[in-house]
Design a protein around this motif. Structure first.
Motif, PDB file in Angstrom:
ATOM      1  N   ARG A 164       0.866  -1.190   0.000  1.00  0.00           N
ATOM      2  CA  ARG A 164       0.000   0.000   0.000  1.00  0.00           C
ATOM      3  C   ARG A 164       0.900   1.237   0.000  1.00  0.00           C
ATOM      4  N   PHE A 165       0.729   2.078  -1.006  1.00  0.00           N
ATOM      5  CA  PHE A 165       1.594   3.239  -1.156  1.00  0.00           C
ATOM      6  C   PHE A 165       1.099   4.411  -0.315  1.00  0.00           C
ATOM      7  N   GLN A 166       1.963   5.414  -0.151  1.00  0.00           N
ATOM      8  CA  GLN A 166       1.635   6.561   0.686  1.00  0.00           C
ATOM      9  C   GLN A 166       0.447   7.348   0.157  1.00  0.00           C
ATOM     10  N   ASP A 167       0.224   7.314  -1.147  1.00  0.00           N
ATOM     11  CA  ASP A 167      -0.905   8.041  -1.723  1.00  0.00           C
ATOM     12  C   ASP A 167      -2.215   7.270  -1.609  1.00  0.00           C
ATOM     13  N   GLY A 168      -2.176   6.102  -0.942  1.00  0.00           N
ATOM     14  CA  GLY A 168      -3.380   5.311  -0.736  1.00  0.00           C
ATOM     15  C   GLY A 168      -3.620   4.241  -1.769  1.00  0.00           C
ATOM     16  N   PHE A 169      -2.890   4.288  -2.887  1.00  0.00           N
ATOM     17  CA  PHE A 169      -3.069   3.277  -3.922  1.00  0.00           C
ATOM     18  C   PHE A 169      -2.424   1.960  -3.488  1.00  0.00           C
ATOM     19  N   ILE A 170      -2.993   0.870  -3.997  1.00  0.00           N
ATOM     20  CA  ILE A 170      -2.503  -0.468  -3.664  1.00  0.00           C
ATOM     21  C   ILE A 170      -1.836  -1.067  -4.894  1.00  0.00           C
ATOM     22  N   GLU A 171      -0.740  -1.753  -4.675  1.00  0.00           N
ATOM     23  CA  GLU A 171       0.042  -2.358  -5.752  1.00  0.00           C
ATOM     24  C   GLU A 171      -0.831  -3.251  -6.632  1.00  0.00           C
ATOM     25  N   THR A 172      -0.637  -3.151  -7.949  1.00  0.00           N
ATOM     26  CA  THR A 172      -1.359  -3.990  -8.898  1.00  0.00           C
ATOM     27  C   THR A 172      -0.372  -4.810  -9.721  1.00  0.00           C
ATOM     28  N   LEU A 173      -0.878  -5.875 -10.346  1.00  0.00           N
ATOM     29  CA  LEU A 173      -0.029  -6.757 -11.142  1.00  0.00           C
ATOM     30  C   LEU A 173       0.214  -6.179 -12.533  1.00  0.00           C
ATOM     31  N   THR A 174       1.444  -6.273 -12.974  1.00  0.00           N
ATOM     32  CA  THR A 174       1.826  -5.866 -14.321  1.00  0.00           C
ATOM     33  C   THR A 174       2.508  -7.045 -15.005  1.00  0.00           C
TER      34      THR A 174
END
Length: 524
Positions: A164-174
């Motif tokens: 979970r990044f500081q901007d609130g976004f959550i890691e996604t698969l690439t």
């Protein structure tokens, strides 16, 4: 008239004054409270994961309004439990949810106490992988003290989750989605497994948030006895040039399932034991190959296994054996232009089809029970669906060869009149055959025409239609057949020699029954 007016006015003031009184007389509790239960068992929880909320009802059966001087957890601020009494969280600070003073309870009345817990097993034991944690709710003190016990089983686990990044976004698969060799960003929350995470063991259960990805050139292996729990919208994604090998084994005691691999949701309460759609899917993405699944139970997913592409795989993109898939809100196994081999496979209770081989492909099932006794909602499709087409984004029908779809010594049944549907479009191949199968198809309008020419031995050989399978408890996913089953001795011995033991390890070569189970005598 004036006298009547003053009488009414006086009565009004008396009623108004009485309704506004706050001087009810409360007597101290005498230790005679009654409870809806004397012990509250909060079902198994994973370490650091909050439990569901449980309730306790407290009764004042006396004729007196009472005040309970103190309601508290016996371990005080160190307790891992927390309470809420009729909306109040109690004392502030460290004792919030732990201690309540002077709780009033009217005569012949009751109140609710709500209990939750979040436990860090590492603070309980540095060695055990599970721990029985207990506490108690204390009512009053001294000679008037009463208590209700609290008990929770805590399990340690391996947690796999995206960043979970500081901007609130959550890691996604690439990864390479369209096969052009260029990584594509997706909206699937999750991350790829590290090399040291590619072997799942039976030492601790695994709890997965988001999709655990298996990257190109990697293989995820699950050893006998592995337990995997998925959070909502989670699953496993096996990308191109990656593989999944689930190596469960036959348990010495079929009731214990100690060697079987089990994949299910992360809600451990009995209420959620058979609730469909709690997590996503095992996604064998286009380009992944050499996927093997043996002795596994997959339950409560949206789609048990989603298998795409690799139609021309020489040994099958997916080889699944001795496995059960239950309670899928959509499909048990959904294949798209792919190749699947199944032996001793049991699928039941699917919101759409238990097995769907769509957009062509190659499918071979031997000694499998593909049933559907879904009764949660309306079901649009039968137990088994085969077609050789799809409708693209432009609403154009695109076809692909169904090179083969062979069902040998299988049971295809359910609680609908038609339990297999065969749909072909265009000039693409549509090859299928049912051999020595017990089939449910109770529709005189469709029977003996088109793909349902049951007298054609090239399509239907030695198969029985609408005979009773005599499942033990089909609505409870118990598809063992009994002594009255018309599947008894219906199997072809050649196919039985290829799969000599049933899913429970019983030899079937002498007198093979169709389906994944040899019949038994049911106990009364």
């Amino acid at each position: 008239m004036k006298h009547i007016f003053y009488i009414i006015l006086g009565a009004f003031f008396i009623i108004f004054w009485s309704s506004c009184r706050e001087d009810f007389s409360f007597s101290p509790s005498s230790g005679s409270l009654e409870f809806s239960k004397d012990t509250i068992y909060l079902d198994t929880v994973f370490t650091n994961i909050g439990s569901s909320t449980y309730n306790l009802k407290v009764y004042n059966r006396s004729d007196n309004d009472i005040v309970i001087p103190l309601i508290q957890l016996s371990q005080g601020e160190n307790s891992f439990y927390r309470m809420n009494i009729d909306g109040s969280t109690g004392n502030s600070g460290t004792l919030q949810g732990k201690r309540f003073e002077d709780v009033e309870l009217l005569a012949k009345d009751s109140m609710f106490i709500f209990i939750e817990t979040t436990i860090n097993i590492q603070t309980l034991s540095a060695q055990d992988t599970q721990f029985l944690y207990t506490d108690a709710i204390l009512f009053d003190s001294g000679n008037n003290q009463q208590k209700v016990e609290l008990v929770t089983l805590v399990k340690d686990a391996v947690f796999i989750y995206p960043q979970r990044f500081q901007d609130g976004f959550i890691e996604t698969l690439t990864f390479d989605v369209d096969g052009d060799g260029i990584p594509d960003e997706t909206n699937l929350q999750g991350r790829f497994l590290n090399d040291d995470e590619l072997t799942f063991t039976n030492e601790k259960p695994y709890v997965i948030y988001g999709y655990a990805g298996v990257d190109a050139g990697k293989t995820l292996t699950m050893q006998p006895g592995t337990r995997v729990h998925f959070h909502a919208d989670s699953g496993i994604l096996v990308t191109a040039y990656a593989s999944l090998n689930i190596n469960g084994a036959l348990s010495t005691n079929p009731d214990d399932l100690e060697n079987e691999v089990i994949l299910e949701g992360d809600r451990l309460e009995p209420l959620f034991e058979n609730i469909p759609g709690q997590w996503g899917t095992i996604w064998l993405f286009n380009g992944s190959d050499n996927n093997t699944i043996n002795y596994v139970t997959i339950k409560n997913a949206a789609v048990g296994i989603l298998c795409e592409g690799n139609q021309e795989s020489p040994t099958g993109k997916l080889n699944i054996s001795n496995s059960k898939i239950y309670n899928s809100s959509n499909f048990g196994i959904l294949g798209r232009a792919t190749s699947i081999n199944g032996e001793n496979v049991v699928i039941n209770n699917s919101g759409q089809s238990s097995f769907a081989g769509t957009f062509g492909g190659k499918y071979n099932f031997t000694h499998s029970t593909l049933a559907n006794y879904w009764n949660t909602s309306f079901r649009q499709f039968p137990s088994v669906l085969l077609n050789n087409f799809l409708v693209d984004a432009d609403n154009t029908i695109v076809t692909n060869n169904l090179e083969e779809a062979n069902f040998n010594n299988c049971i295809i049944y359910g609680n609908d009149n038609i339990e297999f549907l065969l749909e072909n479009e265009g000039n693409s191949e549509f090859n299928f055959k049912f051999t020595n199968c017990l089939l449910r198809f109770n529709n005189n309008n469709l029977a003996n025409s088109g793909n349902y020419m049951f007298s054609d031995a090239d399509l239907y050989e030695n198969s029985v239609f609408n005979g009773m399978p005599d499942f033990r408890l089909p609505f409870e996913n118990d598809l063992i057949i009994g002594a009255d089953s018309e599947a008894i001795n219906l199997g072809n011995s050649t196919f039985a020699s290829q799969v000599p033991n049933d899913i429970l390890g019983v030899n079937r070569t002498a007198n093979p029954d169709t389906g994944a189970y040899q019949h038994i005598i049911f106990e009364d």
